[in-house]
Design an enzyme around this catalytic site. Structure first.
Site, short mmCIF file in Angstrom:
data_model
loop_
_atom_site.label_atom_id
_atom_site.label_comp_id
_atom_site.label_asym_id
_atom_site.label_seq_id
_atom_site.Cartn_x
_atom_site.Cartn_y
_atom_site.Cartn_z
N VAL A 134 83.21 53.78 9.28
CA VAL A 134 83.04 52.97 8.07
C VAL A 134 83.09 51.48 8.42
O VAL A 134 82.21 50.71 8.04
CB VAL A 134 84.14 53.32 7.05
N LYS A 181 86.71 58.63 -5.63
CA LYS A 181 86.27 58.98 -4.28
C LYS A 181 86.58 60.44 -3.97
O LYS A 181 85.71 61.20 -3.53
CB LYS A 181 86.96 58.05 -3.27
N GLY A 238 81.45 70.86 6.44
CA GLY A 238 82.47 70.48 7.41
C GLY A 238 82.54 68.98 7.46
O GLY A 238 82.22 68.29 6.49
N CYS A 267 85.29 64.58 5.88
CA CYS A 267 85.48 64.09 4.50
C CYS A 267 85.59 65.19 3.45
O CYS A 267 86.58 65.27 2.74
CB CYS A 267 84.35 63.14 4.15
#
Ligand code: UGA
Length: 443
Positions: free
Chosen positions: A12, A201, A254, A257
């Site tokens: 990120v 999120k 998978g 996250c």
């Protein structure tokens, strides 16, 4: 344009650094990993992400990005500090916020008034933003929750074309200041409080996970009644209330996250509702989905010890070299534990495979991997697999079973190449006679 510090040079942090620099900001990235910082300084990314090296090179050439291991130099003059550190899952299924706490402590120690606005991008336990704000109480510091929605493999595209930007702030001024950083993107911005932003999120990923498990159950029903999975997915996806994304049946979800955020939501549901069964079912369907290929191979061969199985693709999805919680890698390991003779080929993750799965045999190419195989499994939807010459695959194999777990091919072309084809989305592979179904439907 603003000076922005980014704590954490991961999947990120580096994308945000390069993207924000492209928008004209001056970005300073801080990480404690010397090897990563050294590579990034030379414009080399330590993970595979299409388009990122080019974007990073532009930021470095324009002198808009610097990398450092020192908090004091990285934070100097920063008006904003983006926190992009990992938050792995604990053994109990909640999110481990220890890296985050350490980042906050360092920011507190190394910044002076006027303090920067802290922008948290890490996926965090709900309530973290407010806890952090209390941590900085009296320091005149704002903590704004601004979750990231970048999918690996298309993270650069996602940065420049976000579906939404969610900003959770207790101070409207701080929230607006963060929103202004993204102004050139002209994206829809949702201003809300930190708790809502954090929950948004987790729930987005839990919803995507639910869609994938839904698609996988549906594909099993479709397989039994002789429905065409592709047609079914298309018919569903054209309903705008359902949408096209995350409806592909396959090996299950998978990565770092979806499984993690699903576990975190399940934990919240267990604590605050009596409806955690919804999320537990999504996880349990996903677990079962991972064993389907092994079951198919056992059905076909009886014992699979010493059967040669080629696995094409090892990463958790295409266009990344990320092996974290990869269904493809889990499959290869499961087969190896059953003493199958497994050969894996992945277009970009060979080096990582050598270090985390040294017990597995690696092929140098897809065709080398399928040589002498009794069965070939397409486990990741890498574009290079879609253009494989199936006749050449058949010629190289000893057997003729192709399990296309990612729906890259169609039954007719596979059969024409002499392959016995199974996919999770093809029509009528194990269809019952229609008459057989009618009593079942009527009863
Ligand atoms: C996910 C979300 O898509 C991002 O929006 C989010 O920002 C990111 O998590 C994160 O929290 O950082 P990612 O994990 O990179 O992104 O990957 P996805 O594209 O969502 O795929 C997740 C898994 O679902 C993969 O294993 C993939 O193969 C599987 N999948 C996806 C399916 O089995 N079927 C589909 O139709 C789509």
């Amino acid at each position: 344009m603003s000076t922005i510090a980014i704590v954490g040079a991961g999947h990120v942090g580096v994308v945000y650094a390069a993207g924000l620099a492209e928008l004209g900001h001056r970005v300073k990235v801080i990480d404690i990993n010397a090897k990563r910082i050294a590579m990034l300084k030379q414009g080399r990314t330590w993970f595979y992400e299409p388009g990122l090296p080019e974007l990073l090179a532009r930021g470095l050439a324009r002198r808009r990005i610097t990398f450092t291991m020192s908090y004091s130099s990285g934070l100097a003059k920063a008006r904003f500090v983006f926190v992009c550190v990992p938050t792995p899952t604990t053994a109990e299924g909640s999110l481990d916020d220890s890296y985050l706490r350490s980042a906050f402590a360092n920011i507190r120690q190394h910044t002076r008034a006027p303090r920067p606005i802290i922008v948290n991008k890490s996926t965090v336990p709900v309530g973290t933003g407010d806890v952090a704000t209390r941590l900085f109480e009296g320091d005149d510091i704002h903590v704004v929750s601004n979750p990231e929605f970048l999918a690996e493999g298309r993270a650069v595209e996602d940065f420049f074309h976000p579906s939404r930007i969610v900003i959770g702030a207790r101070s409207r001024i701080a929230g607006e200041a963060v929103a202004s950083l993204y102004a050139p993107l002209r994206a829809s911005v949702v201003h809300t409080d930190p708790v809502t932003a954090e929950l948004s999120k987790l729930s987005a990923n839990a919803f995507l996970a639910t869609k994938v498990s839904f698609a996988n159950v549906l594909s099993r029903i479709g397989e039994s009644v002789g429905a065409d999975g592709e047609g079914l997915a298309k018919a569903l996806s054209l309903d705008p209330r359902i949408g096209a994304g995350h409806l592909r049946a396959g090996l299950g979800f998978g990565g770092s996250c979806l499984p993690k955020d699903l576990a975190a939501i399940e934990q919240l549901a267990r604590r605050f509702t009596d409806s955690s069964a919804l999320f537990a079912a999504v996880a349990s369907v996903n677990k079962a989905q991972r064993s389907r290929v092994v079951d198919l191979l056992i059905d076909r061969f009886g014992a699979i010890a010493d059967r040669r199985v080629a696995i094409l693709g090892a990463t958790f999805k295409a266009n990344t070299d990320d092996l974290r919680d990869s269904p493809a890698l889990a499959l290869a390991r499961q087969l190896a534990e059953l003493h199958a003779d497994v050969v894996v080929y992945d277009p970009v993750a060979a080096t990582q495979l050598r270090s985390v799965a040294s017990e597995l045999k690696l092929g140098r190419s897809a065709l080398a991997a399928v040589k002498g195989a009794d069965a070939t499994v397409v486990a990741t939807e890498w574009p290079e697999f879609a253009s494989l010459d199936l006749a050449a695959v058949r010629r190289a194999m000893r057997g003729n079973l192709l399990i296309d777990a990612r729906g890259l091919f169609d039954i007719d072309s596979a059969n024409r190449a002499g392959l016995d084809y199974f996919s999770f989305s093809s029509a009528g592979v194990r269809a019952h006679e229609t008459e057989e179904l009618i009593p079942a439907v009527a009863s």
